[in-house]
Design an enzyme around this catalytic site. Structure first.
Site, PDB file in Angstrom:
ATOM      1  N   SER A  48       0.834  -1.208   0.000  1.00 47.86           N
ATOM      2  CA  SER A  48       0.000   0.000   0.000  1.00 47.86           C
ATOM      3  C   SER A  48       0.866   1.254   0.000  1.00 47.86           C
ATOM      4  CB  SER A  48      -0.905   0.009   1.229  1.00 47.86           C
ATOM      5  OG  SER A  48      -1.447   1.290   1.413  1.00 47.86           O
ATOM      6  N   MET A  57       1.307   3.143   3.104  1.00 46.79           N
ATOM      7  CA  MET A  57       2.044   2.527   4.212  1.00 46.79           C
ATOM      8  C   MET A  57       3.561   2.610   4.051  1.00 46.79           C
ATOM      9  SD  MET A  57      -0.030   1.448   6.579  1.00 46.79           S
ATOM     10  CE  MET A  57       0.697   0.076   7.476  1.00 46.79           C
ATOM     11  N   GLY A  88       6.935   3.312   5.015  1.00 45.51           N
ATOM     12  CA  GLY A  88       7.397   3.624   6.374  1.00 45.51           C
ATOM     13  C   GLY A  88       6.722   2.733   7.411  1.00 45.51           C
ATOM     14  N   CYS A  90       4.109   2.210  12.156  1.00 46.13           N
ATOM     15  CA  CYS A  90       4.462   3.242  13.135  1.00 46.13           C
ATOM     16  C   CYS A  90       4.217   4.647  12.585  1.00 46.13           C
ATOM     17  CB  CYS A  90       5.925   3.056  13.523  1.00 46.13           C
ATOM     18  SG  CYS A  90       6.508   4.291  14.661  1.00 46.13           S
ATOM     19  N   GLU A 148      -4.716   3.976  25.466  1.00 46.36           N
ATOM     20  CA  GLU A 148      -4.161   5.204  24.856  1.00 46.36           C
ATOM     21  C   GLU A 148      -5.273   6.011  24.177  1.00 46.36           C
ATOM     22  OE1 GLU A 148       0.554   4.176  24.033  1.00 46.36           O
ATOM     23  OE2 GLU A 148      -0.738   4.508  22.310  1.00 46.36           O
ATOM     24  N   GLY A 156      -6.361  -6.608  20.432  1.00 41.81           N
ATOM     25  CA  GLY A 156      -5.117  -7.282  20.113  1.00 41.81           C
ATOM     26  C   GLY A 156      -4.801  -7.236  18.627  1.00 41.81           C
ATOM     27  N   HIS A 198      17.508  19.161  39.072  1.00 41.99           N
ATOM     28  CA  HIS A 198      16.262  19.471  39.811  1.00 41.99           C
ATOM     29  C   HIS A 198      15.613  20.708  39.200  1.00 41.99           C
ATOM     30  CE1 HIS A 198      13.630  20.275  43.233  1.00 41.99           C
ATOM     31  NE2 HIS A 198      14.059  21.528  43.192  1.00 41.99           N
TER      32      HIS A 198
HETATM   33  C1  LIG Z   1      -2.268   2.482  17.308  1.00 43.04           C
HETATM   34  C2  LIG Z   1      -0.883   1.941  17.556  1.00 43.04           C
HETATM   35  C3  LIG Z   1      -0.012   2.645  18.354  1.00 43.04           C
HETATM   36  C4  LIG Z   1       1.272   2.160  18.565  1.00 43.04           C
HETATM   37  N1  LIG Z   1       2.127   2.895  19.351  1.00 43.04           N
HETATM   38  C5  LIG Z   1       3.396   2.482  19.517  1.00 43.04           C
HETATM   39  C6  LIG Z   1       4.332   3.283  20.251  1.00 43.04           C
HETATM   40  O1  LIG Z   1       3.996   4.348  20.768  1.00 43.04           O
HETATM   41  N2  LIG Z   1       5.605   2.836  20.352  1.00 43.04           N
HETATM   42  C7  LIG Z   1       6.021   1.668  19.782  1.00 43.04           C
HETATM   43  O2  LIG Z   1       7.203   1.335  19.863  1.00 43.04           O
HETATM   44  N3  LIG Z   1       5.151   0.881  19.093  1.00 43.04           N
HETATM   45  C8  LIG Z   1       3.864   1.261  18.946  1.00 43.04           C
HETATM   46  N4  LIG Z   1       2.994   0.500  18.212  1.00 43.04           N
HETATM   47  C9  LIG Z   1       3.482  -0.778  17.633  1.00 43.04           C
HETATM   48  C10 LIG Z   1       4.337  -0.517  16.384  1.00 43.04           C
HETATM   49  O3  LIG Z   1       3.667   0.361  15.511  1.00 43.04           O
HETATM   50  C11 LIG Z   1       4.623  -1.840  15.660  1.00 43.04           C
HETATM   51  O4  LIG Z   1       5.190  -2.739  16.598  1.00 43.04           O
HETATM   52  C12 LIG Z   1       5.615  -1.643  14.527  1.00 43.04           C
HETATM   53  O5  LIG Z   1       5.215  -0.616  13.668  1.00 43.04           O
HETATM   54  C13 LIG Z   1       5.750  -2.956  13.733  1.00 43.04           C
HETATM   55  O6  LIG Z   1       6.654  -2.761  12.689  1.00 43.04           O
HETATM   56  P1  LIG Z   1       7.061  -3.930  11.694  1.00 43.04           P
HETATM   57  O7  LIG Z   1       8.456  -3.653  11.300  1.00 43.04           O
HETATM   58  O8  LIG Z   1       6.765  -5.240  12.274  1.00 43.04           O
HETATM   59  O9  LIG Z   1       6.112  -3.787  10.417  1.00 43.04           O
HETATM   60  P2  LIG Z   1       5.051  -2.707   9.959  1.00 43.04           P
HETATM   61  O10 LIG Z   1       5.515  -1.323  10.254  1.00 43.04           O
HETATM   62  O11 LIG Z   1       3.734  -3.123  10.468  1.00 43.04           O
HETATM   63  O12 LIG Z   1       5.109  -2.844   8.370  1.00 43.04           O
HETATM   64  C14 LIG Z   1       4.612  -3.939   7.688  1.00 43.04           C
HETATM   65  C15 LIG Z   1       4.332  -3.520   6.259  1.00 43.04           C
HETATM   66  O13 LIG Z   1       4.161  -4.667   5.434  1.00 43.04           O
HETATM   67  C16 LIG Z   1       3.188  -4.389   4.454  1.00 43.04           C
HETATM   68  N5  LIG Z   1       2.708  -5.697   3.942  1.00 43.04           N
HETATM   69  C17 LIG Z   1       1.976  -6.626   4.603  1.00 43.04           C
HETATM   70  N6  LIG Z   1       1.782  -7.714   3.833  1.00 43.04           N
HETATM   71  C18 LIG Z   1       2.396  -7.478   2.652  1.00 43.04           C
HETATM   72  C19 LIG Z   1       2.560  -8.226   1.453  1.00 43.04           C
HETATM   73  N7  LIG Z   1       2.058  -9.458   1.325  1.00 43.04           N
HETATM   74  N8  LIG Z   1       3.241  -7.658   0.426  1.00 43.04           N
HETATM   75  C20 LIG Z   1       3.758  -6.423   0.534  1.00 43.04           C
HETATM   76  N9  LIG Z   1       3.656  -5.679   1.648  1.00 43.04           N
HETATM   77  C21 LIG Z   1       2.992  -6.190   2.705  1.00 43.04           C
HETATM   78  C22 LIG Z   1       2.153  -3.574   5.206  1.00 43.04           C
HETATM   79  O14 LIG Z   1       1.343  -2.807   4.337  1.00 43.04           O
HETATM   80  C23 LIG Z   1       3.058  -2.699   6.107  1.00 43.04           C
HETATM   81  O15 LIG Z   1       3.377  -1.466   5.529  1.00 43.04           O
HETATM   82  C24 LIG Z   1       1.697   0.950  17.965  1.00 43.04           C
HETATM   83  C25 LIG Z   1       0.819   0.240  17.130  1.00 43.04           C
HETATM   84  C26 LIG Z   1      -0.456   0.727  16.922  1.00 43.04           C
HETATM   85  C27 LIG Z   1      -1.382  -0.022  16.005  1.00 43.04           C
HETATM   86  N1  LIG Z   2       2.950   2.730  23.381  1.00 46.86           N
HETATM   87  C1  LIG Z   2       3.166   1.594  22.767  1.00 46.86           C
HETATM   88  O1  LIG Z   2       4.281   1.129  22.653  1.00 46.86           O
HETATM   89  C2  LIG Z   2       2.021   0.879  22.142  1.00 46.86           C
HETATM   90  C3  LIG Z   2       0.797   1.494  22.044  1.00 46.86           C
HETATM   91  C4  LIG Z   2      -0.267   0.800  21.497  1.00 46.86           C
HETATM   92  C5  LIG Z   2      -0.066  -0.486  21.042  1.00 46.86           C
HETATM   93  N2  LIG Z   2       1.141  -1.057  21.134  1.00 46.86           N
HETATM   94  C6  LIG Z   2       1.322  -2.463  20.716  1.00 46.86           C
HETATM   95  O2  LIG Z   2       0.142  -2.983  20.120  1.00 46.86           O
HETATM   96  C7  LIG Z   2      -0.202  -4.223  20.746  1.00 46.86           C
HETATM   97  C8  LIG Z   2      -1.688  -4.495  20.644  1.00 46.86           C
HETATM   98  O3  LIG Z   2      -2.435  -3.660  21.535  1.00 46.86           O
HETATM   99  P1  LIG Z   2      -3.947  -3.987  21.930  1.00 46.86           P
HETATM  100  O4  LIG Z   2      -4.352  -3.003  22.978  1.00 46.86           O
HETATM  101  O5  LIG Z   2      -4.782  -4.095  20.703  1.00 46.86           O
HETATM  102  O6  LIG Z   2      -3.871  -5.466  22.486  1.00 46.86           O
HETATM  103  P2  LIG Z   2      -3.683  -6.081  23.955  1.00 46.86           P
HETATM  104  O7  LIG Z   2      -3.451  -7.524  23.722  1.00 46.86           O
HETATM  105  O8  LIG Z   2      -2.716  -5.308  24.752  1.00 46.86           O
HETATM  106  O9  LIG Z   2      -5.112  -5.888  24.673  1.00 46.86           O
HETATM  107  C9  LIG Z   2      -6.282  -6.472  24.173  1.00 46.86           C
HETATM  108  C10 LIG Z   2      -7.397  -6.362  25.210  1.00 46.86           C
HETATM  109  O10 LIG Z   2      -8.614  -6.766  24.573  1.00 46.86           O
HETATM  110  C11 LIG Z   2      -9.344  -7.629  25.447  1.00 46.86           C
HETATM  111  N3  LIG Z   2     -10.185  -8.492  24.609  1.00 46.86           N
HETATM  112  C12 LIG Z   2      -9.792  -9.438  23.721  1.00 46.86           C
HETATM  113  N4  LIG Z   2     -10.875 -10.016  23.132  1.00 46.86           N
HETATM  114  C13 LIG Z   2     -11.964  -9.398  23.644  1.00 46.86           C
HETATM  115  C14 LIG Z   2     -13.364  -9.537  23.431  1.00 46.86           C
HETATM  116  N5  LIG Z   2     -13.851 -10.423  22.572  1.00 46.86           N
HETATM  117  N6  LIG Z   2     -14.205  -8.739  24.126  1.00 46.86           N
HETATM  118  C15 LIG Z   2     -13.719  -7.840  25.021  1.00 46.86           C
HETATM  119  N7  LIG Z   2     -12.399  -7.667  25.270  1.00 46.86           N
HETATM  120  C16 LIG Z   2     -11.539  -8.424  24.587  1.00 46.86           C
HETATM  121  C17 LIG Z   2      -8.266  -8.381  26.225  1.00 46.86           C
HETATM  122  O11 LIG Z   2      -8.769  -8.880  27.448  1.00 46.86           O
HETATM  123  C18 LIG Z   2      -7.196  -7.274  26.423  1.00 46.86           C
HETATM  124  O12 LIG Z   2      -7.420  -6.541  27.609  1.00 46.86           O
HETATM  125  C19 LIG Z   2       0.337  -4.074  22.175  1.00 46.86           C
HETATM  126  O13 LIG Z   2       0.625  -5.324  22.757  1.00 46.86           O
HETATM  127  C20 LIG Z   2       1.598  -3.268  21.967  1.00 46.86           C
HETATM  128  O14 LIG Z   2       2.715  -4.093  21.787  1.00 46.86           O
HETATM  129  C21 LIG Z   2       2.200  -0.404  21.674  1.00 46.86           C
END
Ligand SMILES: Cc1cc2nc3c(=O)[nH]c(=O)nc-3n(C[C@H](O)[C@H](O)[C@H](O)COP(=O)(O)OP(=O)(O)OC[C@H]3O[C@@H](n4cnc5c(N)ncnc54)[C@H](O)[C@@H]3O)c2cc1C
Ligand SMILES: NC(=O)c1ccc[n+]([C@@H]2O[C@H](COP(=O)([O-])OP(=O)(O)OC[C@H]3O[C@@H](n4cnc5c(N)ncnc54)[C@H](O)[C@@H]3O)[C@@H](O)[C@H]2O)c1
Length: 454
Positions: free
Chosen positions: A36, A39, A41, A44, A181, A264, A439
C-alpha cells in the site's frame, strides 16, 4: 517479466527499511515490496505510534483552545493527516534513493521458497531471490462477534484516527495499550468513553497497587469500565452503534457514536502463501524464528511484529540489527544477547516498565525488596500539574540488582531509559539511590524511590 535479485524484503516496516539501506549500500540488488502506498514507512509512521501520539498530544492541549470540541478535534485529525503524508513521502524518498534498492508497489506472496510473486496494479510477475526477509507487521484482531464489521461507525485504531466527525460518545472493546491510549486521548478531546473488556480487571498482568492507580486515574478522567463482559452482538445504523453485552448473566446495552475495536493484533501473513515456501508458523499464527530470526528455511528471515516478539517499533529496529549481525559476522548479536526491553504506553499519565513486577519476581522464586513512591511526593509533578501515579521498584535481596521498575507518571517515557541503563550496566540499585540528578525533574524521584528499599 521475471527477475533475479540478491534480496527481497516484503513489507516497509522499521526492520525492512533499515535493512534495505544496509544491503543496498553493500552493493546487493534488493527489492522492497510494499502493498500500500499509504504505508511507506510502515505501521508506526502511518497508522501507529506517530499519529496516535500526535493526537494524544493535541488532546493534552485541548484546554488551551477556545474553539468547540468538534472543530478542535477535526483540526487535530486534519493536522495529523498532513504530518503522516509528509512522513510517508519522506520514507519513500529515503529508501527509493538508496543505491541498488528498488521499491515496488505491490503485494508479495511465495510461489516457492526462492520465488516471490509480485502483484501490482498493472501486472503480476515472479522474482527469484537468494534471501527473503518478511517484515509484514501485524493487523488488528477482530473477534468473531455478530454484527462486528469494520465499517462506518465501527473502527480499528487506523480508521478512527481518520474520522473527522467528532464522536461525542465512544465505546472501546479492549483495555490493552491501544484501548487505554485512545481512551485517554478521546476523553481529553471531550468524548464520553466507555471501555468494555472480557477480563475481570484492568491490566491483570500488573501488580494490583499499580493497576489500581491506573484504574483510578482513568476514572478521574471520566472513563467508564465494564469488565467480565461477554459481547453478544453489535448493530449500527446512521446515528449510532448499539452494543449488547452480558455481565454475570445480566444482559445490557450501550449506545455510542463510534466503536473502537482494540482487542489485540495478529500477524499479517494473510497474503504471503507461506505454505508454498514451507515456512512454519506458531499456534498463535506468528512466524517461527530462531535466535538469528531465521525461519525453518535458513535463507528466509522474519522481522518485526510478524515473528511474534514484543510489538514495538524499537524491537523491529533491533530485529534488523540481529539479521544484519547474522549477515555480517555470523550472528555475534542474536536474540539471546538482547538487553531488557522496556516499554512506555502513553496512558494518562505515561506508563513505563522494565523487567519484572513484584508478583512475577515472587513467582520466579526471587527473594525481593520492594519500594513504592506516590507521584504526589515528586516536586516536578506539582509543577507539571499532574500528581497522579506511582513509582515502584523490585530489587533482588541477595544481589541488590534491579529486577523491575514501573513508573506511572508524567514523563516516565524518558525516565525509564535511565533505569534500563543501570540494569544494562549491572549496577546495584544504590547507584540510582545516590546519583546526583538535576532538579526539578521527574528523574530525581529515582533517588527517593530507591532510598526506600530496605
Ligand atoms: C495504534 C498503535 C499505536 C502504537 N504505538 C506504539 C508506540 O507508541 N511505540 C512503539 O514502539 N510501538 C507502537 N505501536 C506498535 C508498532 O507500531 C509496531 O510494533 C511496529 O510498527 C511494527 O513494525 P514492523 O516492522 O513489524 O512492520 P510494519 O511497520 O507493520 O510494516 C509492515 C508492512 O508490510 C506491508 N505488507 C503486509 N503484507 C504485505 C505483502 N504481502 N506484500 C507487501 N507488503 C505487505 C504492510 O502494508 C506494512 O506497511 C503501535 C501500534 C499501533 C497499532
Ligand atoms: N505505546 C506503545 O508502545 C504501544 C501502544 C499501542 C499499542 N502497542 C502495541 O500494540 C499491541 C496491541 O495492543 P492492543 O491493545 O490491541 O492489544 P492487547 O493484547 O494489549 O489488549 C487487548 C485487550 O482486549 C481484550 N479483549 C480481547 N478479546 C476481547 C473480546 N472479545 N471482548 C472484550 N475484550 C476483549 C483483552 O482482554 C485485552 O485486555 C500491544 O501489545 C503493543 O505491543 C504499543
Amino acid at each position: 517479466m521475471n527477475k533475479r535479485v540478491d534480496n527481497i524484503i516484503i513489507g516497509f516496516g522499521k526492520a525492512g527499511k533499515t535493512l534495505a539501506n544496509y544491503l543496498g549500500n553493500k552493493g546487493e540488488k534488493t527489492i522492497l515490496v510494499e502493498k500500500s502506498s499509504l504505508m511507506y514507512g510502515g505501521t508506526c509512521i502511518n497508522v501507529g505510534c506517530i499519529p496516535s501520539k500526535f493526537l494524544a498530544t493535541s488532546a493534552d492541549r485541548r484546554s488551551f483552545s477556545g474553539i468547540s470540541d468538534e472543530e478542535y478535534y477535526k483540526n487535530s485529525v486534519v493536522n495529523k493527516k498532513s504530518l503522516v503524508a509528509k512522513l510517508n513521502k519522506a520514507n519513500y524518498d529515503k529508501v527509493a534513493g538508496i543505491n541498488n534498492v528498488e521499491v515496488i508497489d505491490g503485494c508479495a506472496s511465495f510461489k516457492d521458497e526462492h520465488t516471490i510473486l509480485i502483484k501490482t496494479a498493472r501486472e503480476e510477475y515472479e522474482v527469484y531471490a537468494e534471501r527473503i526477509f518478511i517484515n509484514t507487521g501485524s493487523t488488528p484482531f477482530i473477534p468473531d462477534i455478530e454484527g462486528l464489521k469494520i465499517k462506518n461507525r465501527i473502527h480499528t485504531s487506523e480508521s478512527l484516527m481518520n474520522l473527522e466527525e467528532f464522536p461525542h460518545t465512544l465505546t472501546i472493546f479492549g483495555s490493552g495499550f491501544i484501548g487505554l491510549e485512545f481512551a485517554a486521548s478521546y476523553a481529553k478531546f471531550g468524548t464520553k468513553v466507555t471501555i468494555i473488556d472480557k477480563a475481570d480487571k484492568l491490566l491483570p498482568r500488573e501488580d494490583d497497587d499499580v493497576a489500581n492507580e491506573v484504574f483510578e486515574s482513568y476514572k478521574a478522567l471520566g472513563v467508564d469500565f465494564i469488565f467480565n463482559a461477554g459481547i453478544d452482538h453489535v448493530e449500527q445504523d446512521e446515528n449510532k452503534v448499539t452494543i449488547s453485552y452480558t455481565v454475570n448473566g445480566e444482559k445490557s446495552q450501550i449506545y455510542s457514536d463510534a466503536l473502537l475495536v482494540a482487542t489485540g493484533r495478529k500477524a499479517n501473513i494473510k497474503d504471503l502463501n507461506l505454505a508454498n515456501a514451507g515456512v512454519e508458523i506458531s499456534e498463535r499464527g506468528f512466524i517461527n524464528v530462531n535466535k538469528h530470526l531465521q525461519t525453518n528455511k535458513p535463507h528466509i528471515f522474519a522481522m518485526g511484529d510478524v515473528n511474534g516478539g514484543p510489538q514495538f517499533t524499537y524491537v523491529s529496529l533491533d530485529d534488523n540489527r540481529i539479521v544484519k549481525s547474522y549477515l555480517e559476522d555470523n550472528g555475534s548479536y542474536s536474540k539471546d544477547d538482547r538487553q531488557p526491553i522496556a516499554f512506555s504506553a502513553f496512558l494518562h499519565p505515561t506508563f513505563s516498565k522494565v523487567g519484572l513486577s513484584e508478583k512475577d519476581a515472587l513467582e520466579k522464586g526471587y527473594k525481593i525488596k520492594v519500594a513504592t513512591l506516590p507521584v504526589t511526593a515528586i516536586p516536578k509533578a506539582k509543577i507539571l500539574g499532574n500528581q497522579t501515579g506511582i513509582y515502584k521498584a523490585v530489587v533482588d535481596a541477595d544481589t541488590n540488582q534491579i529486577l523491575g521498575v514501573v513508573l506511572f507518571g508524567e514523563d516516565s517515557h524518558e525516565v525509564i531509559n535511565i533505569v534500563v541503563l543501570a540494569i544494562i550496566m549491572k549496577q546495584p540499585y544504590t547507584m540510582l539511590a545516590n546519583q546526583i540528578f538535576t532538579h526539578p525533574t521527574m528523574a530525581e524521584a529515582l533517588n527517593d524511590l530507591f532510598v526506600l528499599i530496605k
